[in-house]
Design an enzyme around this catalytic site. Sequence first.
Site, short mmCIF file in Angstrom:
data_model
loop_
_atom_site.label_atom_id
_atom_site.label_comp_id
_atom_site.label_asym_id
_atom_site.label_seq_id
_atom_site.Cartn_x
_atom_site.Cartn_y
_atom_site.Cartn_z
N LYS A 11 35.43 47.46 50.54
CA LYS A 11 34.05 47.13 50.03
C LYS A 11 33.91 47.42 48.49
O LYS A 11 34.68 48.28 48.01
CB LYS A 11 33.11 48.01 50.92
CG LYS A 11 33.45 49.63 50.99
CD LYS A 11 32.41 50.00 49.87
CE LYS A 11 32.88 51.71 49.78
NZ LYS A 11 32.27 52.26 48.65
N VAL A 95 44.53 53.08 46.97
CA VAL A 95 44.25 54.13 47.66
C VAL A 95 43.43 55.12 46.83
O VAL A 95 43.61 55.29 45.60
CB VAL A 95 45.70 54.88 47.95
CG1 VAL A 95 45.51 56.17 48.77
CG2 VAL A 95 46.51 53.89 48.99
N ALA A 96 42.57 55.84 47.42
CA ALA A 96 41.48 56.82 46.75
C ALA A 96 41.07 56.18 45.47
O ALA A 96 40.95 56.70 44.56
CB ALA A 96 42.40 58.13 46.39
N GLY A 98 37.72 54.50 45.88
CA GLY A 98 36.27 54.12 45.85
C GLY A 98 36.11 52.89 46.34
O GLY A 98 34.87 52.34 46.46
N MET A 99 37.10 52.28 47.28
CA MET A 99 36.94 51.07 47.79
C MET A 99 36.92 51.07 49.53
O MET A 99 37.08 50.00 50.26
CB MET A 99 37.99 50.21 47.34
CG MET A 99 37.77 49.76 45.80
SD MET A 99 38.82 48.27 45.29
CE MET A 99 37.60 46.89 45.59
N ALA A 100 37.04 52.20 49.86
CA ALA A 100 36.84 52.43 51.52
C ALA A 100 38.36 51.85 52.10
O ALA A 100 37.84 51.45 53.22
CB ALA A 100 35.46 51.93 51.74
N GLY A 101 39.10 51.80 51.42
CA GLY A 101 40.46 51.51 52.13
C GLY A 101 40.75 52.28 53.30
O GLY A 101 41.06 51.39 54.46
N GLY A 102 40.83 53.51 53.42
CA GLY A 102 41.14 54.28 54.49
C GLY A 102 40.21 53.80 55.63
O GLY A 102 40.51 53.66 56.78
N ALA A 104 38.28 51.24 55.94
CA ALA A 104 38.56 49.99 56.16
C ALA A 104 39.62 49.77 57.47
O ALA A 104 39.35 48.97 58.37
CB ALA A 104 38.96 48.86 55.16
N ASP A 135 31.99 56.14 55.13
CA ASP A 135 32.12 54.77 55.07
C ASP A 135 32.67 53.99 56.07
O ASP A 135 32.75 52.93 56.24
CB ASP A 135 33.15 54.54 53.87
CG ASP A 135 32.45 54.80 52.48
OD1 ASP A 135 31.26 54.90 52.37
OD2 ASP A 135 33.22 54.99 51.68
O1 C5P Z 1 31.84 61.36 54.61
P1 C5P Z 1 33.09 61.47 53.79
O2 C5P Z 1 33.94 62.24 54.40
O3 C5P Z 1 33.40 60.19 53.33
O4 C5P Z 1 32.64 62.01 52.51
C1 C5P Z 1 33.62 62.97 51.60
C2 C5P Z 1 32.55 64.01 51.10
O5 C5P Z 1 32.17 63.38 49.82
C3 C5P Z 1 31.59 64.87 51.73
O6 C5P Z 1 32.38 65.92 52.40
C4 C5P Z 1 30.85 65.36 50.48
O7 C5P Z 1 31.14 66.45 49.89
C5 C5P Z 1 30.79 64.16 49.77
N1 C5P Z 1 29.74 63.18 50.00
C6 C5P Z 1 28.48 63.40 49.79
N2 C5P Z 1 27.43 62.77 49.96
C7 C5P Z 1 27.62 61.53 50.79
C8 C5P Z 1 28.94 61.42 51.12
C9 C5P Z 1 29.92 62.04 50.76
O8 C5P Z 1 28.36 64.65 48.99
N3 C5P Z 1 26.67 60.73 50.97
#
Ligand code: C5P
Length: 297
Positions: A11, A95-96, A98-102, A104, A135
């Site tokens: 994404k 990977v890592a 910001g494209m939500a690969g994991g 997806a 995500d």
């Molecule tokens: O939800 P996810 O595991 O992807 O988020 C990882 C970390 O990114 C969260 O623990 C938080 O530190 C940060 N995050 C945030 N606000 C969001 C999504 C993620 O601060 N809306």
Amino acid sequence: MTAITEPAPAKVNLGLTLGPLREDGRHRLVTVMQPVGLCDRVSAAPAPLGAGEDECLCEGVEGENLALAALRDFRAATGWDGAPVRLEIEKKIPVAAGMAGGSADAGAALRIAERLSGIEDDELVDSVAAGLGSDVPAQVWPTRYLATGAGDVLHALPEPAPFGVLVVPSRHRLSTPDVFREADRLGLARSGAEVEAREAELVGALAAGAAFPPEDLMENDLEPAAVSLLPELEWTLDEVRGAGALRAFVCGSGPTVIGLFDVLGSAVAAATALAGRDPRPVAVEPWYPSALGPGRR
Ligand code: C5P
């Protein structure tokens, strides 16, 4: 069980509005999540004889794989006890990045679990997805969404007409929590009222299937935080603008940069112009859920 395969599209975020930090440690946000035709492939086959549990082969990803966690959580939530499965993931999504690969891959694993188990319970699968990460819910049934809440409250938007996206991956990685923390340090979050106003404006602007959000909403509030942690992103943004992108921004929490173009051909030309970069940029179009075949959701 015969082997089955699901595509797992990446994404991109067409802008991101950052709101205040919530009590659960996540931030309020509003973003348009657009799946694009840069896909991992997740395949499932029976685990080898003697395997006591599900397993996952995925080159380039260390630590526990989110797709494997998705299978585990699906089994726990549904009580499904089908024979152990071997997932094999062909990675194409950086990977890592910001494209939500994991996420997806996890979404594809949940679709596979639904198919293998015959359990059709969208609500339950969505709640398993939400437990895996912000995500993931949008990746169970990828389509264009307006994501609100912490990024996990989804409102499906009309599918857009095709357009071109230049995806410029980075050699570096950025950790999502680090980027959000840096955004707090820089004081980037907007007020709740501003978040609500921008959300309403986006819903109205995209209701008829426009390709892009209005220009003033196509900015990523996390971008200055990503650039602060990885200053070379500023150069990448300049390069993408120089290659003719209508807009260029950091995707999600970065470090991938994307450029938007009216048509795929222009994005392809830009990818060719920037082909000397390592990793090599790719040009893609929006991905449409009809690719999953008929009779799904
Ligand atoms: O939800 P996810 O595991 O992807 O988020 C990882 C970390 O990114 C969260 O623990 C938080 O530190 C940060 N995050 C945030 N606000 C969001 C999504 C993620 O601060 N809306």
